[in-house]
Design an enzyme around this catalytic site. Structure first.
Site, PDB file in Angstrom:
ATOM      1  CB  SER A  40      -0.941   0.013   1.216  1.00 36.97           C
ATOM      2  OG  SER A  40      -0.213  -0.165   2.415  1.00 36.97           O
ATOM      3  CG  ASP A 329      -4.885   4.193   7.515  1.00 43.67           C
ATOM      4  OD1 ASP A 329      -3.700   4.077   7.869  1.00 43.67           O
ATOM      5  OD2 ASP A 329      -5.318   3.663   6.463  1.00 43.67           O
ATOM      6  CG  HIS A 332      -1.722   3.158   5.111  1.00 42.62           C
ATOM      7  ND1 HIS A 332      -2.829   2.444   5.529  1.00 42.62           N
ATOM      8  CD2 HIS A 332      -0.985   2.311   4.348  1.00 42.62           C
ATOM      9  CE1 HIS A 332      -2.772   1.219   5.039  1.00 42.62           C
ATOM     10  NE2 HIS A 332      -1.661   1.109   4.330  1.00 42.62           N
TER      11      HIS A 332
END
Length: 354
Positions: A40, A329, A332
């Site tokens: 990610s 979050d 991340h």
């Protein structure tokens, strides 16, 4: 058509010579394209086009992206690949390879094959139903075929040789696999699991080398135990997982550095650098004010303790002062943090590939 793109590439290879890259920090270079592989931290939205729950193509993700559009990037806005291609003077955003709307120009200037949730261990990708590393290699082979059709095989090889390739992977192998599930812990202790992952990593780079990639940047894993999600888990279980996970990350990163040294002698013509993501994130957390942050242990989304992915959604209140936060979050970073890291990488490490 092929001749037109061959000419366009030759013009591009000359015209893209950058006298000063990023913040006028880098030496003259000729970088036709940027390619990203991994998880990610480099995924601009490939997971939008597969059947998985590991997604971020909904608010509040993308709240600070151009047009306030959630794109599948796990952040409030842009992520590392976007800032890197801007810093190299190539384009504004790095697109997802699986996006059906990518253009010929997108292909010739680079794409991301990364998939949020992916890992080196195939079990990681299977568990989260995301794109495994071996499939990312298949996509690279497909990418080579597509650009060869546009500019010819010889020019495609030149482009791949000169492209900068980035790999960011390993985080999910620990937080969503080894420390969350029992399977691998029954097979390996932490040191053995690190060795298992590094062996896969080495083979992965050799596969990229066989497809003519010659300039590769390895982004190490962050201090895993210091992620807001893992802090929360540790506090609930009354365990010492923060230290255990950070030690696991440091051990893995150390073995990555050793792996890189070996590959330099094993693969002729390979240029490979090590980018220390761990150190920067740790510095954000321990010295946030130095970088303009005020919140370093909780995230912007929801309670700041556990929300990520589908748990960070339009029903979840998100902070309004995103730039004060290190984390968007619970795993991340905010685009501000990604911007600082990318600028550092452009000055220290990436310039050695130019």
């Amino acid at each position: 058509m092929a001749n037109m793109y061959a000419l366009a590439l030759k013009i591009w290879l000359v015209g893209v010579c950058i006298t000063w890259c990023g913040l006028r920090e880098c030496e003259a270079s000729s970088v036709p394209a940027v390619l990203f592989f991994g998880d990610s931290y480099g995924d601009p939205g490939n997971n939008d086009f597969i059947s998985t729950m590991i997604r971020s193509n909904f608010p509040p993700y993308g709240k600070n992206f151009p047009g306030q559009k959630p794109t599948g990037r796990f952040s409030d806005g842009k992520i590392m690949p976007d800032y890197i291609v801007v810093g190299l003077g190539i384009k504004e955003l790095l697109p997802a390879y699986l996006d059906p709307n990518i253009t010929h120009q997108d292909l010739l200037t680079g794409v991301s094959f990364s998939s949020s949730g992916s890992g080196l261990d195939n079990l990681t990708a299977i568990t989260l139903a995301v794109i495994p590393v071996w499939q990312q290699i298949k996509y690279l082979e497909d990418y080579r075929t597509r650009i060869s059709a546009l500019i010819g095989q010889e020019n495609a090889t030149i482009l791949l040789n000169r492209a900068l390739s980035f790999i960011s992977i390993g985080t999910n192998d620990f937080i969503a696999n080894y420390f969350l599930q029992i399977n691998r812990r029954l097979e390996y202790n932490v040191a053995q699991f690190q060795d298992f992952l590094v062996k896969i990593y080495s083979n992965y780079i050799e596969d990229l080398y066989k497809i003519d990639l010659r300039k590769i940047a390895i982004i190490n894993v962050p201090p895993l135990g210091s992620l807001p999600l893992e802090r929360t888990i540790s506090s609930v279980t009354n365990g010492d997982s923060v230290k255990d996970m950070n030690d696991a990350a440091m051990g893995f990163n150390s073995k990555l550095e050793s792996m890189i040294s070996g590959l330099k002698t094993k693969l002729p013509g390979l240029q490979i650098v090590y980018l220390d993501y761990y150190a920067l994130v740790k510095d954000f957390i321990t010295s946030p004010k130095q970088y303009g942050f005020t919140v370093a242990t909780k995230s912007c989304c929801g309670t700041g303790t556990y929300e990520f992915g589908i748990a960070c959604n339009y029903l979840t209140a998100a902070c309004t002062n995103d730039s004060d936060y290190v984390f968007f979050d619970s795993i991340h970073l905010t685009q501000k943090a990604y911007s600082i890291i990318s600028q550092h990488f452009l000055r220290h490490g990436i310039k050695d590939l130019l």
